[in-house]
Design an enzyme around this catalytic site. Structure first.
Site, PDB file in Angstrom:
ATOM      1  N   HIS A  63       0.868  -1.181   0.000  1.00  0.00           N
ATOM      2  CA  HIS A  63       0.000   0.000   0.000  1.00  0.00           C
ATOM      3  C   HIS A  63       0.907   1.234   0.000  1.00  0.00           C
ATOM      4  CE1 HIS A  63      -2.888   3.011   1.293  1.00  0.00           C
ATOM      5  NE2 HIS A  63      -3.855   2.156   0.972  1.00  0.00           N
ATOM      6  N   GLU A 112      -4.203   2.387  -6.769  1.00  0.00           N
ATOM      7  CA  GLU A 112      -4.595   3.530  -5.940  1.00  0.00           C
ATOM      8  C   GLU A 112      -3.658   4.696  -6.194  1.00  0.00           C
ATOM      9  OE1 GLU A 112      -5.160   3.095  -1.787  1.00  0.00           O
ATOM     10  OE2 GLU A 112      -6.272   1.248  -1.938  1.00  0.00           O
TER      11      GLU A 112
HETATM   12  O1  G3P Z   1      -6.714   1.175   0.695  1.00  0.00           O
HETATM   13  C1  G3P Z   1      -7.750   2.071   0.469  1.00  0.00           C
HETATM   14  C2  G3P Z   1      -7.375   3.476   0.645  1.00  0.00           C
HETATM   15  O2  G3P Z   1      -6.037   3.825   0.470  1.00  0.00           O
HETATM   16  C3  G3P Z   1      -8.307   4.456   0.041  1.00  0.00           C
HETATM   17  O3  G3P Z   1      -8.440   5.445   0.991  1.00  0.00           O
HETATM   18  O4  G3P Z   1      -9.656   7.144   2.235  1.00  0.00           O
HETATM   19  O5  G3P Z   1      -9.345   7.380  -0.217  1.00  0.00           O
HETATM   20  O6  G3P Z   1     -10.895   5.634   0.654  1.00  0.00           O
HETATM   21  P1  G3P Z   1      -9.659   6.448   0.908  1.00  0.00           P
END
Ligand code: G3P
Length: 219
Positions: free
Chosen positions: A89, A137
């Site tokens: 991550h 992400e």
């Molecule tokens: O692993 C999920 C995360 O990094 C996403 O975070 O707060 O943007 O939903 P968020």
């Protein structure tokens, strides 16, 4: 699948973590959408003992039993009753060689490896390790209000093509039913979400709305 990453949010520690995990289980059963939870490592065992949905660690270290102070070893994840882990991550990056080793160790133990990539550049190398799932992400969208499916549809489409048979999940800024249905229409198989659920005033409603996104995408 929806993965709810509890990160280190205050609301999702100890009793709060269990409450949220039970809520995820409830919404998963009602909606028929698979929802996995990724609590902090101190809560893995207690949660895995209480829920019947996938439980994931937020990271792992590629070492085994022995003198490795502070490491979260794959064997301990398995022993806790959890089913796998997020690996690499962007808030917990792992060197490439360690990712490769972790994916191998996970395969041997029957744990699910969800390898995260923050950019298209990183993806090809990571896919070479044959993870069970690839999670996209963009770090700049994490924790924000604009979802990856709205801001970077190109990234999702390209990742899905590049990943071939490896299922792709995407995350960052996911809050609404529309964010989910857009991601699925671009070829993603699910989403990762943290603040949109953990910090929501009503996490149950937030989850229900994300689950509706799956049904909407199928229409
Ligand atoms: O692993 C999920 C995360 O990094 C996403 O975070 O707060 O943007 O939903 P968020």
């Amino acid at each position: 699948m929806i993965i709810v990453n509890f990160k280190t949010y205050r609301q999702a520690l100890g009793k709060g973590a269990l409450r949220l995990a039970l809520l995820c289980e409830k919404v998963s059963k009602k909606s028929g959408i698979s929802i996995a939870v990724a609590p902090q490592s101190v809560d893995l065992r207690a949660i895995a003992a209480r829920v019947d949905i996938p439980v994931l660690a937020q990271t792992a270290d590629p070492v085994g039993f022995g003198a490795h102070t502070g490491a979260l070893i794959p064997q301990a994840i398995l022993d806790s009753g959890a089913n796998g882990a997020l690996i690499n991550h962007s808030e917990r990056p792992v060197p490439l060689s360690n990712i490769e080793e972790l994916v191998k160790m996970f395969k041997k133990l029957g744990l699910i490896s969800i390898v995260c990539a923050g950019s298209a550049r990183a993806e090809s190398r990571l896919l070479g390790f044959s993870p069970d799932l690839l999670a996209i992400e963009p770090p700049e969208l994490i924790g924000g209000k604009v979802s990856v499916s709205k801001a970077r549809p190109d990234l999702i489409e390209k990742s899905v093509k590049r990943a071939g048979s490896v299922p792709v999940l995407c995350g960052a800024g996911v809050h609404t039913e529309k964010d989910v249905s857009a991601a699925l229409k671009l070829g993603a198989r699910g989403v990762l979400v943290a603040s949109g659920v953990v910090k929501a005033r009503n996490p149950e409603q937030a989850l229900q709305s994300l689950a509706r996104g799956f049904h909407k995408a199928r229409e």
